[in-house]
Design a protein around this motif. Sequence first.
Motif, mmCIF file in Angstrom:
data_model
loop_
_atom_site.group_PDB
_atom_site.id
_atom_site.type_symbol
_atom_site.label_atom_id
_atom_site.label_comp_id
_atom_site.label_asym_id
_atom_site.label_seq_id
_atom_site.Cartn_x
_atom_site.Cartn_y
_atom_site.Cartn_z
ATOM 1 N N LEU A 78 -80.006 -9.669 22.036
ATOM 2 C CA LEU A 78 -78.952 -10.124 22.254
ATOM 3 C C LEU A 78 -78.661 -11.590 21.512
ATOM 4 O O LEU A 78 -77.705 -11.861 21.207
ATOM 5 C CB LEU A 78 -78.711 -10.076 23.835
ATOM 6 C CG LEU A 78 -77.569 -10.649 24.336
ATOM 7 C CD1 LEU A 78 -76.225 -9.604 23.388
ATOM 8 C CD2 LEU A 78 -77.402 -10.407 25.529
ATOM 9 N N LEU A 82 -76.082 -12.427 18.854
ATOM 10 C CA LEU A 82 -75.076 -13.287 19.232
ATOM 11 C C LEU A 82 -74.881 -14.015 17.978
ATOM 12 O O LEU A 82 -73.852 -14.770 17.578
ATOM 13 C CB LEU A 82 -74.918 -14.023 20.421
ATOM 14 C CG LEU A 82 -74.810 -12.924 21.778
ATOM 15 C CD1 LEU A 82 -75.333 -13.709 23.097
ATOM 16 C CD2 LEU A 82 -73.301 -12.709 21.775
ATOM 17 N N THR A 95 -68.328 -13.268 29.237
ATOM 18 C CA THR A 95 -69.116 -12.266 29.959
ATOM 19 C C THR A 95 -68.936 -12.032 31.337
ATOM 20 O O THR A 95 -68.006 -12.621 31.834
ATOM 21 C CB THR A 95 -70.787 -12.473 29.339
ATOM 22 O OG1 THR A 95 -71.420 -11.239 29.773
ATOM 23 C CG2 THR A 95 -71.024 -13.692 30.351
ATOM 24 N N THR A 103 -78.532 -11.963 30.198
ATOM 25 C CA THR A 103 -77.356 -11.913 29.435
ATOM 26 C C THR A 103 -76.965 -13.511 29.233
ATOM 27 O O THR A 103 -76.469 -13.861 28.090
ATOM 28 C CB THR A 103 -76.395 -11.269 30.320
ATOM 29 O OG1 THR A 103 -76.821 -10.047 30.409
ATOM 30 C CG2 THR A 103 -75.057 -11.173 29.413
ATOM 31 N N VAL A 159 -69.209 -10.226 25.731
ATOM 32 C CA VAL A 159 -70.281 -9.583 26.047
ATOM 33 C C VAL A 159 -70.233 -8.850 27.136
ATOM 34 O O VAL A 159 -70.426 -9.388 28.357
ATOM 35 C CB VAL A 159 -71.690 -10.662 26.043
ATOM 36 C CG1 VAL A 159 -72.877 -9.623 26.382
ATOM 37 C CG2 VAL A 159 -71.963 -11.249 24.803
ATOM 38 N N GLU A 186 -72.195 -5.755 22.500
ATOM 39 C CA GLU A 186 -72.747 -4.892 23.862
ATOM 40 C C GLU A 186 -73.967 -5.365 24.369
ATOM 41 O O GLU A 186 -74.988 -5.175 23.720
ATOM 42 C CB GLU A 186 -72.553 -3.553 23.672
ATOM 43 C CG GLU A 186 -71.273 -3.059 23.309
ATOM 44 C CD GLU A 186 -71.012 -1.765 23.053
ATOM 45 O OE1 GLU A 186 -71.278 -0.677 23.941
ATOM 46 O OE2 GLU A 186 -70.807 -1.171 21.894
ATOM 47 N N ASP A 187 -74.061 -5.780 25.584
ATOM 48 C CA ASP A 187 -75.501 -5.635 26.269
ATOM 49 C C ASP A 187 -75.803 -4.496 26.625
ATOM 50 O O ASP A 187 -75.191 -4.020 27.791
ATOM 51 C CB ASP A 187 -75.373 -6.946 27.455
ATOM 52 C CG ASP A 187 -76.675 -7.154 27.853
ATOM 53 O OD1 ASP A 187 -77.556 -6.184 27.863
ATOM 54 O OD2 ASP A 187 -76.904 -8.077 28.602
#
Length: 381
Positions: A78, A82, A95, A103, A159, A186-187
């Motif tokens: 992630l 990003l 998010t 995250t 996110v 997308e997480d």
Amino acid sequence: MSEFGSFVELVQSIYGTKDFIPLHEPRFDEKEKLYLEQTIDSTFVSSVGEFVDKFEAAITNYCGAGKAAAVVNGTAALQVALRVAGVDRESEVITQALTFVATANAINYNGATPVFVDVDYDTMGLSPQALMDFLNEFGELRDTGTYNKSTGKRIAAIVPMHTFGFMCRIDAIVEIANEWNIPVVEDAAESLGSFFKGQHSGTFGLMGAFSFNGNKIITSGGGGAIISSDPQFASKVKYLTNTAKVPHQWEYYHDELGYNYRMPNLNASLAYAQLEKLDSFIKSKKEVFAAYKDGLELDEVKLKEIPADTSWNYWLIPLEFDSREGRDNFLTYTNSNGVMTRPIWRLMFELPMYKGCQRDEQVNAYKLSERIVNIPSSTNC
């Protein structure tokens, strides 16, 4: 016997034991051992080897993506995704606060600040309505992107996280993001094997990040992957996670700051074997869910319903309680009687690192944080 004794007996009957029952344990057999032996015999046990290439090709094919890059863990996946999407210092990323800390940490590692908007109650994932409301109130669309009117910072990405493998309303999120010229990453750490309206998680946005930690639906011990429908982005990720080394037969030349985040071939051999069995894992876990649905007999407790349009991977099965008190009593009893259960995460802005971050009212996130518990969800094969 406590009112929760019947639940403990139900779990014991599903897994055929009265010994300690973990929340989610991996399943290995001769295939993993075979691939590990092949890797050891090849002597290519680090970041270059046959199984790294095989796994990247296999997960690309499974998800219907353009290209994949295998890395050391989901957080690293992630973080780098990003960065490639344009997140940098002094920027912000929208998010959800109802998520695992990785995250928010991945955003922070890029020097950016998370902004928390609410989730939908049914999906437990980022709410398109909450996102739209936030952008309508605070967003300012300029030639160089969308900026937060309250902070002056550029909103560099959005996110959403697919909680426990449930799919959020990702199509609506991407549509809103496109209107505001903000990329979506997308997480998908928890959602390998989950589909929304027939499309696999991680393929709706610019990129998707997966985790293969020991408790995930497939595991490589430690590991992660980034996928993208645009091979250009995945290639950039592969390059950055390979220490930003310019390809050459023998020279070591690195032309920007990179990361040593490559997945070792040893781990990739496990991941490849596990991915070959993913559909059978999901089938088995679906049967576990059905056994819970048939056997659960607790007042003021229910299984969380599968969201509409979602083909779920059944990674972690959530129970929903009517109150915080009932949740806590259940956690105390089950964990004291050999059945591992866990509450959903603390909201990110309740943690000291993120308490000052901008957020909306978080109506659904607060309710869910007090009511959701995960119960044993391993495969039963």
